[in-house]
Design an enzyme around this catalytic site. Sequence first.
Site, PDB file in Angstrom:
ATOM      1  N   CYS A  35       0.952  -1.269  -0.016  1.00 14.09           N
ATOM      2  CA  CYS A  35      -0.080  -0.038  -0.056  1.00 14.09           C
ATOM      3  C   CYS A  35       0.788   1.107  -0.078  1.00 14.09           C
ATOM      4  O   CYS A  35       1.638   1.683   1.026  1.00 14.09           O
ATOM      5  CB  CYS A  35      -0.905  -0.273   1.417  1.00 14.09           C
ATOM      6  SG  CYS A  35      -1.660   1.555   1.507  1.00 14.09           S
ATOM      7  N   CYS A  38       0.002   3.809   2.783  1.00 19.45           N
ATOM      8  CA  CYS A  38       0.707   3.180   3.899  1.00 19.45           C
ATOM      9  C   CYS A  38       1.844   3.441   4.191  1.00 19.45           C
ATOM     10  O   CYS A  38       2.534   3.881   5.235  1.00 19.45           O
ATOM     11  CB  CYS A  38       0.489   1.716   4.050  1.00 19.45           C
ATOM     12  SG  CYS A  38      -1.357   1.298   4.007  1.00 19.45           S
TER      13      CYS A  38
END
Length: 110
Positions: A35, A38
Site C-alpha cells: 500500500c 501506508c
Amino acid sequence: MTTSAEPITLTDANFADEIESSDGLAIVDFWAEWCGPCRMIAPVVKELASDYEGRVKVGKVDVDANGAISAKFGIRSIPSILYFKDGAVVDSVIGAVDKATLEAKIEQHA
C-alpha cells in the site's frame, strides 16, 4: 503502560493484550506492505510513537498477516488509524493524512 519509541507490532494473537486490555490512549495503524499511502504515513506513525512515548501506545497491524483483527474492526480501506481509549475504539482516520491531523485526534482524546 508499556510503550517504546517504535510502534508495537500487533497481531491477531497479541492485540487483545496490547490494546483491548490496556488503559489510556492507543493508536493503531492498519497497513499493508503493498500500500503506497501506508508507506507514506509510516514515518509519521513512527514519529508519533517517539513524540508520545510513555503517554500514548502506538501500534501497527499488517492487514495481510492479521485478517481476524482487521475483520473484527471492519477495516476495508488502508491506511486506517484507529484510536482506542481504555480498550474501546473512540475515533478513526482513513487515508494518508498529515501529522497535525493525527495529533489533533490524540489531543482530543488524551
